[in-house]
Design a protein around this motif. Structure first.
Motif, short mmCIF file in Angstrom:
data_model
loop_
_atom_site.label_atom_id
_atom_site.label_comp_id
_atom_site.label_asym_id
_atom_site.label_seq_id
_atom_site.Cartn_x
_atom_site.Cartn_y
_atom_site.Cartn_z
N ALA A 225 0.63 -1.14 0.03
CA ALA A 225 -0.13 -0.06 0.05
C ALA A 225 0.80 1.14 0.04
CB ALA A 225 -0.83 0.11 1.21
N PHE A 226 2.11 1.11 0.33
CA PHE A 226 3.00 2.26 0.52
C PHE A 226 3.94 2.47 -0.69
CE2 PHE A 226 2.06 2.57 5.10
CZ PHE A 226 1.72 3.89 5.08
N GLN A 245 14.56 1.26 -1.71
CA GLN A 245 13.18 2.12 -1.68
C GLN A 245 13.16 2.97 -0.44
OE1 GLN A 245 10.47 -1.13 -3.59
NE2 GLN A 245 9.42 0.80 -4.03
N THR A 246 14.10 4.01 -0.44
CA THR A 246 14.10 4.63 0.90
C THR A 246 12.82 5.67 1.05
OG1 THR A 246 15.39 6.32 -0.34
CG2 THR A 246 16.86 4.73 0.90
N GLU A 247 12.38 6.18 0.21
CA GLU A 247 11.18 7.23 0.53
C GLU A 247 10.08 6.36 0.90
OE1 GLU A 247 11.45 10.42 1.06
OE2 GLU A 247 13.78 9.77 0.72
N GLU A 248 9.91 5.17 0.13
CA GLU A 248 8.62 4.32 0.53
C GLU A 248 8.69 3.45 1.75
OE1 GLU A 248 10.21 4.20 -2.29
OE2 GLU A 248 9.08 4.21 -4.24
N LEU A 249 9.86 3.18 2.09
CA LEU A 249 10.42 2.86 3.34
C LEU A 249 10.28 3.51 4.68
CD1 LEU A 249 13.79 0.53 2.52
CD2 LEU A 249 11.53 -0.28 3.50
N LYS A 250 10.69 4.73 4.21
CA LYS A 250 10.46 5.63 5.44
C LYS A 250 8.90 5.76 5.46
CE LYS A 250 14.66 8.44 4.61
NZ LYS A 250 15.07 9.50 3.98
N ALA A 251 7.88 5.97 4.54
CA ALA A 251 6.78 6.15 4.84
C ALA A 251 6.19 5.05 5.48
CB ALA A 251 5.79 6.41 3.66
N PHE A 252 6.32 3.84 5.14
CA PHE A 252 5.89 2.33 5.70
C PHE A 252 6.33 2.45 6.88
CE2 PHE A 252 7.70 -1.84 6.65
CZ PHE A 252 6.84 -2.46 7.06
N PRO A 322 -1.82 5.74 0.71
CA PRO A 322 -1.98 7.38 0.40
C PRO A 322 -2.26 7.53 -1.07
CG PRO A 322 -0.04 6.75 1.58
CD PRO A 322 -0.55 5.51 1.34
N SER A 323 -1.91 6.58 -1.88
CA SER A 323 -2.21 6.90 -3.24
C SER A 323 -3.14 5.98 -3.90
CB SER A 323 -0.82 6.51 -4.26
OG SER A 323 -0.46 5.42 -4.35
N GLY A 324 -3.93 4.92 -2.86
CA GLY A 324 -4.80 4.20 -3.51
C GLY A 324 -4.48 2.85 -3.76
N LEU A 325 -2.97 2.61 -3.58
CA LEU A 325 -2.87 1.36 -3.54
C LEU A 325 -3.10 0.04 -2.66
CD1 LEU A 325 1.19 2.08 -4.63
CD2 LEU A 325 -0.47 1.13 -6.35
N GLN A 326 -3.40 -1.08 -3.25
CA GLN A 326 -4.02 -2.07 -2.19
C GLN A 326 -3.09 -3.40 -2.83
OE1 GLN A 326 -8.15 -1.22 -3.24
NE2 GLN A 326 -8.31 -2.20 -1.33
N SER A 327 -2.66 -4.25 -1.80
CA SER A 327 -2.00 -5.27 -1.93
C SER A 327 -2.16 -6.66 -1.07
CB SER A 327 -0.43 -5.08 -2.21
OG SER A 327 0.01 -4.64 -0.74
N THR A 328 -1.99 -7.66 -1.77
CA THR A 328 -2.33 -8.81 -0.59
C THR A 328 -1.00 -9.69 -0.62
OG1 THR A 328 -3.75 -10.61 0.01
CG2 THR A 328 -3.44 -10.29 -2.55
N TYR A 329 -1.03 -10.80 0.34
CA TYR A 329 0.22 -11.72 0.23
C TYR A 329 0.10 -12.33 -1.06
CZ TYR A 329 2.27 -16.22 1.59
OH TYR A 329 2.89 -17.50 1.44
N THR A 330 1.47 -12.31 -1.73
CA THR A 330 1.79 -13.16 -3.24
C THR A 330 2.73 -13.75 -3.05
OG1 THR A 330 0.47 -11.11 -4.09
CG2 THR A 330 1.53 -12.60 -5.62
#
Length: 504
Positions: A225-226, A245-252, A322-330
């Motif tokens: 999602a992040f 992926q430093t920016e995404e990691l910081k948000a997460f 935050p941007s509408g992303l959704q994900s599941t265990y894959t």
């Protein structure tokens, strides 16, 4: 000195693939098969397969006897625990004693697929039609060199695991189902602080997860999602590892830290074992958890209901980021089933016959449900009844641990409630909408094989300390830089080199 010893051992393993001891094999096989006396006998076939909890079958198991009778063979199965499987396989390779037919993990398959170790199955596919009828073309080409089929796929329902939430807790607290990550955090915090079980104690948590092989487990719905990749992510035809992926990691990590500080996240998560979050759910101490749909209906839900008869649990869709992303265990399966290229053709054909039989209507039915009259009975009203021997014999192990159709219903039995089966399929259909694929799955990197686990352990150690507030968020950048310096940059180059070949 140690490095030289390892090099010599590796050379012995590879050389062993090219050393044929056919004279000894043929003499032994002819004696066993009765060729010298003109008596036609069963073909001996030895197989090696992964085993997990409870181990495999004994030698005199009724399923083995049934297969022997059906296929005129004498099948011997070496069930080897998954934790020691690769080590044992490498020892057998070094002594030129690989099994006739065996499972193999990604790293060993990629290492050996160019050495002549595996039979190319592609020329035989027309002779064994079930291999193409029940295995998708893309699964046959996955990880295999172009134009070859050295390894057959071990099928997994890639988006199997789903999120479950205590609906009765939501109702008691007057909360709707969470839609976004912000909603999720508010809900999880309320589950921890507002006594949803009504026992007057602060003994519940919103959600939890575990660390498996220094990777986050069952936190995929937040990571994706992040915008984080499932280990890797594709950007402009190039693959980028999650570690940089430093920016995404910081948000997460900011989100995880908020959940940790608020109490929404179980404080014990850094030391959790794989099943600990699920155990918390079953004991009524966790409001949101990942579950395996088959096990949910047969184990988890009955366990919850025994202690909390009024509990109501429903599937929770992955919350929107935050941007509408959704994900599941894959989870993309990279395990393979291979046939030894250095055994005689009679054994190779018998191995192919066994694999084809396991996917046939008769073989698949039997290896899912067991033998009628021993493991289940057919009732006069058209229904089926499971017998106690199904639980003691575990006749389904070949389809569970070795080889099976690409079938999400693989663990649904003849006697299962049709409504339960329908609900399980609904879980899978829903999950598939939020697939979070790893574009690097199955790609080989020698540096990853050599250095990857150590690099991951060091990186995860830093990331966990940031998550619980022991290190500042700025350390994400240093963790990424250290990963690159320690060999990560070479891993990136090797993975992308392999990835480009798939695009040609």
């Amino acid at each position: 000195m140690n490095k030289r010893i390892l090099t010599v051992k590796a050379a012995i393993i590879i050389a062993g693939f090219y050393m044929l001891s056919e004279n000894n094999r043929e003499t032994r096989d002819q004696a066993f098969n009765g060729e010298s006396s003109g008596v036609q006998a069963a073909v001996a076939l030895n197989m090696m397969a992964f085993s997990f909890g409870g181990g495999g079958w004994p030698e005199d198991h009724p399923m083995v006897k049934q297969i022997d009778q059906m296929l005129q063979m004498q099948l011997s199965i070496d069930w080897t625990p998954i934790d020691t499987y690769s080590q044992k396989l490498n020892v057998l390779a070094a002594s030129n004693e690989l099994p006739d037919l065996y499972s193999i993990e990604e790293q060993d398959f990629n290492k050996w697929k160019g050495t002549g170790a595996f039979l190319d199955i592609k020329p035989y596919l027309t002779q064994y039609p079930n291999l193409t009828a029940y295995l998708a073309p893309e699964s046959l080409s996955f990880m295999n060199p172009r134009g070859k089929v050295y390894g057959l796929p071990y099928y997994l329902t890639d988006t199997r695991d789903a999120l479950i939430i205590r609906r009765d807790w939501l109702d008691k607290l007057g909360l709707p189902l969470p839609i976004t990550l912000d909603d999720f955090l508010r809900t999880a915090t309320a589950f921890a602080l507002k006594d949803p079980d009504g026992n007057g104690k602060a003994d519940t948590s919103g959600f939890s997860f575990s660390i498996l092989n220094n990777k986050f487990n069952h936190l995929e719905f937040i990571m994706g999602a992040f915008g984080l990749g499932n280990e890797w992510i594709e950007r402009d035809h190039r693959l980028i590892p999650m570690q940089v992926q430093t920016e995404e990691l910081k948000a997460f990590l900011t989100f995880i830290n908020k959940a940790y500080e608020s109490g929404a996240l179980d404080k014990q998560f850094p030391t959790n074992k794989l099943k600990d979050p699920l155990t918390m759910l079953e004991k009524g101490k966790l409001g949101i958890s990942a579950v395996v749909p088959n096990e949910y209906y047969t184990l988890t839900l009955p366990q919850v209901k025994r202690s909390y008869p009024n509990a109501e649990l429903v599937q929770l869709l992955p919350p929107k980021g935050p941007s509408g992303l959704q994900s599941t265990y894959t989870n993309t399966s990279t395990m393979k089933i291979v046939i030894n290229a250095n055994i005689d053709q009679t054994k190779q054909q018998k191995a192919l016959q066994l694999l084809d039989y396991l996917l046939s209507d008769e073989g698949y039915d039997q290896n899912k449900n067991g033998i009628q009259g021993i493991h289940y009975t057919a009732e006069t009203d058209g229904s089926y009844k499971k017998l106690p021997a199904f639980d003691t014999d575990r006749p389904q192990l070949l389809t569970t641990w070795f080889f099976r159709r690409l079938d999400p219903d693989v663990q649904i039995r003849k006697w299962d409630d049709p409504n339960t089966a329908k609900q399980i399929r609904k879980f899978y259909d829903t999950n598939a909408k939020y697939r979070w694929p790893n574009p690097a799955a199955g790609l080989a990197s020698p540096t990853q094989a050599q250095k990857g686990p150590h690099l991951q352990a060091k990186w995860m150690d830093t990331i966990l300390k940031i998550a619980v507030g022991e290190l500042p968020m700025s350390e994400v950048d240093e963790a990424a830089a250290a990963w690159r310096r320690g060999g990560g940059e070479q891993i990136i180059q090797e993975i992308n080199s392999e990835y480009q070949k798939t695009l040609e």
